[in-house]
Write a protein that holds these residues in place. Structure first.
Motif, PDB file in Angstrom:
ATOM      1  N   GLY A 276       0.803  -1.217   0.000  1.00 24.70           N
ATOM      2  CA  GLY A 276       0.000   0.000   0.000  1.00 24.70           C
ATOM      3  C   GLY A 276       0.834   1.263   0.000  1.00 24.70           C
ATOM      4  N   ARG A 277       2.026   1.210  -0.578  1.00 24.66           N
ATOM      5  CA  ARG A 277       2.937   2.355  -0.545  1.00 24.66           C
ATOM      6  C   ARG A 277       3.401   2.764  -1.945  1.00 24.66           C
ATOM      7  NH1 ARG A 277       3.039   6.002   3.445  1.00 24.66           N
ATOM      8  NH2 ARG A 277       3.059   5.008   5.485  1.00 24.66           N
ATOM      9  N   ALA A 278       2.522   2.643  -2.917  1.00 23.82           N
ATOM     10  CA  ALA A 278       2.900   2.982  -4.293  1.00 23.82           C
ATOM     11  C   ALA A 278       3.116   4.477  -4.474  1.00 23.82           C
ATOM     12  CB  ALA A 278       1.829   2.489  -5.267  1.00 23.82           C
ATOM     13  N   ASP A 279       2.475   5.315  -3.655  1.00 20.67           N
ATOM     14  CA  ASP A 279       2.562   6.761  -3.820  1.00 20.67           C
ATOM     15  C   ASP A 279       3.873   7.290  -3.246  1.00 20.67           C
ATOM     16  OD1 ASP A 279       2.073   9.685  -2.880  1.00 20.67           O
ATOM     17  OD2 ASP A 279       0.454   9.275  -4.314  1.00 20.67           O
ATOM     18  N   GLU A 280       4.723   7.850  -4.123  1.00 23.01           N
ATOM     19  CA  GLU A 280       6.035   8.336  -3.695  1.00 23.01           C
ATOM     20  C   GLU A 280       5.911   9.503  -2.728  1.00 23.01           C
ATOM     21  OE1 GLU A 280      10.206  10.128  -5.597  1.00 23.01           O
ATOM     22  OE2 GLU A 280       8.545   9.518  -6.907  1.00 23.01           O
ATOM     23  N   HIS A 281       4.947  10.403  -2.985  1.00 24.43           N
ATOM     24  CA  HIS A 281       4.758  11.540  -2.086  1.00 24.43           C
ATOM     25  C   HIS A 281       4.378  11.058  -0.685  1.00 24.43           C
ATOM     26  CE1 HIS A 281       3.816  15.651  -0.873  1.00 24.43           C
ATOM     27  NE2 HIS A 281       2.719  15.165  -0.304  1.00 24.43           N
ATOM     28  N   GLY A 282       3.550  10.033  -0.608  1.00 21.22           N
ATOM     29  CA  GLY A 282       3.167   9.488   0.687  1.00 21.22           C
ATOM     30  C   GLY A 282       4.346   8.900   1.437  1.00 21.22           C
ATOM     31  N   ARG A 283       5.259   8.258   0.725  1.00 18.85           N
ATOM     32  CA  ARG A 283       6.445   7.705   1.379  1.00 18.85           C
ATOM     33  C   ARG A 283       7.326   8.821   1.923  1.00 18.85           C
ATOM     34  NH1 ARG A 283       6.502   4.589  -3.396  1.00 18.85           N
ATOM     35  NH2 ARG A 283       8.478   5.505  -4.098  1.00 18.85           N
ATOM     36  N   ARG A 284       7.499   9.891   1.148  1.00 22.83           N
ATOM     37  CA  ARG A 284       8.302  11.021   1.619  1.00 22.83           C
ATOM     38  C   ARG A 284       7.649  11.674   2.836  1.00 22.83           C
ATOM     39  NH1 ARG A 284       8.661  12.486  -3.905  1.00 22.83           N
ATOM     40  NH2 ARG A 284       7.284  14.271  -3.490  1.00 22.83           N
ATOM     41  N   GLU A 285       6.325  11.791   2.800  1.00 24.76           N
ATOM     42  CA  GLU A 285       5.607  12.399   3.921  1.00 24.76           C
ATOM     43  C   GLU A 285       5.808  11.578   5.192  1.00 24.76           C
ATOM     44  OE1 GLU A 285       1.628  14.297   3.265  1.00 24.76           O
ATOM     45  OE2 GLU A 285       0.990  12.715   4.653  1.00 24.76           O
TER      46      GLU A 285
ATOM     47  N   GLN B 124       8.360   9.630   5.922  1.00 26.61           N
ATOM     48  CA  GLN B 124       9.739   9.840   6.371  1.00 26.61           C
ATOM     49  C   GLN B 124       9.881  11.162   7.111  1.00 26.61           C
ATOM     50  OE1 GLN B 124      12.518   9.278   3.074  1.00 26.61           O
ATOM     51  NE2 GLN B 124      11.212   7.680   2.238  1.00 26.61           N
ATOM     52  N   ASP B 125       9.276  12.205   6.572  1.00 26.62           N
ATOM     53  CA  ASP B 125       9.358  13.523   7.224  1.00 26.62           C
ATOM     54  C   ASP B 125       8.690  13.498   8.594  1.00 26.62           C
ATOM     55  OD1 ASP B 125      10.678  14.515   5.015  1.00 26.62           O
ATOM     56  OD2 ASP B 125       8.904  15.467   4.136  1.00 26.62           O
ATOM     57  N   GLU B 126       7.541  12.834   8.692  1.00 29.39           N
ATOM     58  CA  GLU B 126       6.833  12.797   9.968  1.00 29.39           C
ATOM     59  C   GLU B 126       7.548  11.919  10.985  1.00 29.39           C
ATOM     60  OE1 GLU B 126       2.595  12.286   9.859  1.00 29.39           O
ATOM     61  OE2 GLU B 126       2.428  13.380   7.971  1.00 29.39           O
ATOM     62  N   LEU B 127       8.230  10.881  10.518  1.00 30.39           N
ATOM     63  CA  LEU B 127       9.039  10.075  11.425  1.00 30.39           C
ATOM     64  C   LEU B 127      10.134  10.933  12.056  1.00 30.39           C
ATOM     65  CD1 LEU B 127       9.854   7.312  12.628  1.00 30.39           C
ATOM     66  CD2 LEU B 127      11.205   6.919  10.551  1.00 30.39           C
ATOM     67  N   VAL B 128      10.799  11.723  11.243  1.00 33.03           N
ATOM     68  CA  VAL B 128      11.816  12.650  11.760  1.00 33.03           C
ATOM     69  C   VAL B 128      11.195  13.630  12.741  1.00 33.03           C
ATOM     70  CG1 VAL B 128      13.387  14.528  11.132  1.00 33.03           C
ATOM     71  CG2 VAL B 128      13.332  12.434   9.752  1.00 33.03           C
ATOM     72  N   ASP B 129      10.038  14.176  12.386  1.00 36.55           N
ATOM     73  CA  ASP B 129       9.373  15.144  13.265  1.00 36.55           C
ATOM     74  C   ASP B 129       8.969  14.506  14.590  1.00 36.55           C
ATOM     75  OD1 ASP B 129       9.665  17.060  11.327  1.00 36.55           O
ATOM     76  OD2 ASP B 129       7.595  16.947  10.602  1.00 36.55           O
ATOM     77  N   MET B 130       8.493  13.250  14.559  1.00 38.82           N
ATOM     78  CA  MET B 130       8.105  12.577  15.795  1.00 38.82           C
ATOM     79  C   MET B 130       9.306  12.385  16.708  1.00 38.82           C
ATOM     80  SD  MET B 130       6.421   8.792  16.471  1.00 38.82           S
ATOM     81  CE  MET B 130       7.978   7.930  16.194  1.00 38.82           C
ATOM     82  N   VAL B 131      10.391  11.885  16.159  1.00 43.37           N
ATOM     83  CA  VAL B 131      11.583  11.642  16.964  1.00 43.37           C
ATOM     84  C   VAL B 131      12.129  12.962  17.511  1.00 43.37           C
ATOM     85  CG1 VAL B 131      13.959  10.803  16.905  1.00 43.37           C
ATOM     86  CG2 VAL B 131      12.148   9.510  15.781  1.00 43.37           C
ATOM     87  N   THR B 132      12.103  14.003  16.702  1.00 46.20           N
ATOM     88  CA  THR B 132      12.570  15.311  17.162  1.00 46.20           C
ATOM     89  C   THR B 132      11.695  15.837  18.294  1.00 46.20           C
ATOM     90  OG1 THR B 132      13.432  15.804  14.953  1.00 46.20           O
ATOM     91  CG2 THR B 132      13.077  17.674  16.444  1.00 46.20           C
ATOM     92  N   ALA B 133      10.371  15.696  18.153  1.00 51.44           N
ATOM     93  CA  ALA B 133       9.445  16.217  19.161  1.00 51.44           C
ATOM     94  C   ALA B 133       9.581  15.483  20.493  1.00 51.44           C
ATOM     95  CB  ALA B 133       8.009  16.123  18.649  1.00 51.44           C
ATOM     96  N   LEU B 134       9.903  14.170  20.452  1.00 55.87           N
ATOM     97  CA  LEU B 134       9.916  13.362  21.666  1.00 55.87           C
ATOM     98  C   LEU B 134      11.325  13.021  22.146  1.00 55.87           C
ATOM     99  CD1 LEU B 134       7.049  10.814  20.824  1.00 55.87           C
ATOM    100  CD2 LEU B 134       6.881  13.038  21.962  1.00 55.87           C
ATOM    101  N   TYR B 135      12.333  13.515  21.473  1.00 53.35           N
ATOM    102  CA  TYR B 135      13.714  13.113  21.729  1.00 53.35           C
ATOM    103  C   TYR B 135      14.115  13.289  23.192  1.00 53.35           C
ATOM    104  CZ  TYR B 135      18.828  12.999  21.369  1.00 53.35           C
ATOM    105  OH  TYR B 135      20.155  12.699  21.539  1.00 53.35           O
ATOM    106  N   ASN B 136      13.675  14.365  23.820  1.00 51.79           N
ATOM    107  CA  ASN B 136      14.137  14.679  25.176  1.00 51.79           C
ATOM    108  C   ASN B 136      13.473  13.844  26.273  1.00 51.79           C
ATOM    109  OD1 ASN B 136      15.777  16.683  24.085  1.00 51.79           O
ATOM    110  ND2 ASN B 136      14.277  18.301  24.412  1.00 51.79           N
ATOM    111  N   CYS B 137      12.444  13.085  25.951  1.00 52.47           N
ATOM    112  CA  CYS B 137      11.688  12.355  26.972  1.00 52.47           C
ATOM    113  C   CYS B 137      12.511  11.167  27.490  1.00 52.47           C
ATOM    114  CB  CYS B 137      10.368  11.859  26.404  1.00 52.47           C
ATOM    115  SG  CYS B 137       9.306  13.170  25.745  1.00 52.47           S
ATOM    116  N   PRO B 138      12.908  11.172  28.739  1.00 51.59           N
ATOM    117  CA  PRO B 138      13.743  10.079  29.254  1.00 51.59           C
ATOM    118  C   PRO B 138      13.095   8.709  29.168  1.00 51.59           C
ATOM    119  CG  PRO B 138      13.793  11.952  30.756  1.00 51.59           C
ATOM    120  CD  PRO B 138      12.743  12.262  29.729  1.00 51.59           C
ATOM    121  N   CYS B 139      11.762   8.642  29.250  1.00 55.23           N
ATOM    122  CA  CYS B 139      11.074   7.350  29.330  1.00 55.23           C
ATOM    123  C   CYS B 139      11.126   6.547  28.044  1.00 55.23           C
ATOM    124  CB  CYS B 139       9.617   7.565  29.732  1.00 55.23           C
ATOM    125  SG  CYS B 139       8.647   8.528  28.528  1.00 55.23           S
TER     126      CYS B 139
END
Length: 560
Positions: free
Chosen positions: A374-383, A385-400
């Motif tokens: 279900g990942r034929a759309d290239e734009h969706g794959r890029r989106e 990837q970008d949100e994965l980076v944003d999630m890790v950045t947003a939660l990076y400081n959480c010790p838990c």
């Protein structure tokens, strides 16, 4: 017919970002005007009021209506800024808006954002008219009819898929900052060296200075933490510090802890906490609430869930296919609860053969076959990837947060080995599960297995990774008077508390404990709470009935 907001009180009034706290802020939760239209232009009239931050599908919102994918959900609210904001920059923050949002202030477009699970902000100072601001938000949400991240929402809910929800579902707030201010912090504990690495993202010309333990450190800096106390679920020690930048001052915290995979004295790969083997004994946590769906009714609701898990004998939550408000992670930090953080899934329609039959067959497919997943759309794959980076950045400081989980059971999975490498570059302080359940590509730190409907038997990973049982159990017990649906979903049905306890005791004594002795590094029981059709929780969906007494459950599931 207009819908009236059920309460004038401000829900979730707490400051929403515990690791970057300022005193000069304004909570915008509460009653907003709302409308659902078929046109892109601002409607001439609104349908009624909605209680933010509850999505319109929820009972707590006062609306109980879901916008269609081709409709527009509108919000409007006018506010008068407090005198303390005068002469300062004003920032507008959204905790999360599902799915695509456009925001105007006093008729001026100030920001667009795509992604229903992550925070965003914008400065609105140029758009202000004196001390007044009329904020308009326009939202569209395709749910499962596009390729955006959607989690477990489905247009037609049922089984393991849940009611869709749209729009604002986390806190909205304003805060005032001076010309130079701290936009963000990056906090990295160096456990072996006894120091913490702190960097600051600064807007303006002033430098940032950290204040800790009576000393000042111009950032970026490696700050010594003398004779530190290590953070763990048994001893969740947090250290407070502040950062100043010109006239700006924020308060924050960190913890000294280390997550890794290493070999124990017998040479078996294990998950390590603070340089010692540590069994991650957890439950799956969907983060759904009967009346608020994605959004809890209060801070206390989140705390109660975490405390129930601890009292029941567990030390970890797997946050499943959802990103929570930052206050959830703060409570895990201070109460002592490990978190495995899933990335919400997305992509096109999922093939049952890809996402379901591996439960029985154990078949693993190459995730470069985009169409199959279900990942034929290239734009969706890029989106994604970008949100994965944003999630890790947003939660990076959480010790838990101990582990990142990129994909689950092939739901929109693609290029997971490559994404693991990218994620490792972004954050090398945590372990990574690249594919939870199946479609293992041999990447990441763990071999991650889901086992339902059959006994679990431990097998070591040929690639030398730690082995984790990232889902199992799912034992169901219906509690009459506390059901959301006439249908029931679970993997084994028990009709009494005694039978449920007996089944859990047999499960842990005959499968989990023996597997742990052979090398199993973690186990995640399904699940914390019932969710709609699913009745396999430790507690009912409304959180009114705990199905298994924690004092009875603790010795059954607790594993050293």
């Amino acid at each position: 017919m207009k819908n009236e907001c059920p309460t004038a009180a401000i829900p979730l009034p707490e400051y929403p970002r515990p690791q970057l706290v300022r005193p000069n802020w304004m909570n915008l939760n509460g009653a907003w005007e709302y409308a659902i239209t078929t046109g892109r232009e601002l409607p001439e009239s609104f349908d009624g009021t909605i209680l933010v931050p509850y999505s319109p599908e929820t009972a707590l919102s006062g609306v109980r209506r879901s916008p269609e994918p081709d409709e527009f959900l509108w919000y409007r609210r006018s506010v008068t800024l407090p005198e303390s904001f005068s002469g300062l920059r004003v920032l507008l923050h959204f905790g999360a808006v599902d799915q695509t949002a456009d925001v105007w202030v006093n008729g001026r477009h100030v920001v667009s954002h795509v992604g229903g699970y992550l925070p965003f902000e914008t400065e609105i100072t140029p758009a202000l008219d004196g001390d007044t601001a009329t904020i308009v938000v326009r939202v569209t949400d395709e749910t499962d009819r596009g390729f955006h991240t959607r989690g477990k929402q489905k247009t037609k809910r049922g089984g393991i898929w849940y009611t869709p929800q749209s729009g604002i579902w986390q806190t909205v707030w304003l805060e005032a900052v001076p010309k130079s201010y701290v936009r963000g912090l990056r906090i990295t504990p160096h456990f072996d060296d006894g120091e913490v690495d702190v960097t600051a993202d600064v807007v303006g010309s002033e430098s940032a200075v950290a204040h800790f333990d009576g000393a000042d450190y111009e950032l970026p800096a490696l700050i010594p933490v003398k004779d530190f106390e290590a953070w763990s679920p048994e001893h969740p020690k947090l250290y407070d510090f502040t950062v100043s930048c010109g006239d700006d001052r924020v308060s924050s915290y960190f913890a000294m802890r280390k997550f890794s995979v290493d070999r124990d004295e017998s040479g078996t790969p294990r998950l390590f906490l603070n340089n010692a083997p540590y069994f991650h004994n957890g439950v799956l946590d969907q983060g759904y609430w009967k009346d608020g769906l994605y959004t809890p009714g209060s801070d206390e609701d989140m705390i109660a869930d975490i405390e129930l898990v601890k009292k029941s004998g567990f030390n970890m939550l797997r946050k499943h296919i959802k990103v929570e408000p930052l206050r959830f992670y703060y409570h895990c930090d201070r109460l002592g609860m490990l978190v495995w953080q899933d990335m919400p899934c997305g992509g096109g329609r999922y093939s049952p053969a890809v996402v379901s039959t591996p439960l029985i067959t154990g078949l693993h497919l190459n995730d470069h076959r985009y169409k199959l997943f279900g990942r034929a759309d290239e734009h969706g794959r890029r989106e994604f990837q970008d949100e994965l980076v944003d999630m890790v950045t947003a939660l990076y400081n959480c010790p838990c947060i101990a582990m990142w989980v990129i994909f689950n059971e092939g739901w929109g999975q693609f290029d997971s080995a490559e994404l693991t490498d990218s994620l490792r570059f972004l954050d090398n302080t945590r372990t990574i599960d690249h594919a939870s359940g199946w479609h293992d590509q041999g990447a990441g730190d763990v071999k991650s297995e889901h086992v339902y409907l059959r006994p679990y038997a431990f097998k070591a990973d040929k690639k030398g990774r730690a082995v984790v049982l990232s889902e199992f159990g799912g034992y169901a017990r219906r509690i009459e008077g506390h059901l959301q649906s006439a249908r029931s979903f679970g993997y084994k049905n028990l009709d009494s508390a005694d039978k449920l306890i007996a089944a859990l005791r047999e499960l842990y004594d005959k499968q989990i404990r023996p597997a742990k002795e052979k090398g199993l590094a973690a186990a995640v029981y399904t699940q914390l709470s019932d969710v709609e059709d699913e009745v396999n929780g430790l507690v009912t969906f409304d959180r009114a009935v705990v199905k298994t007494d924690p004092t009875v459950l603790y010795p059954i599931v607790h594993i050293e």
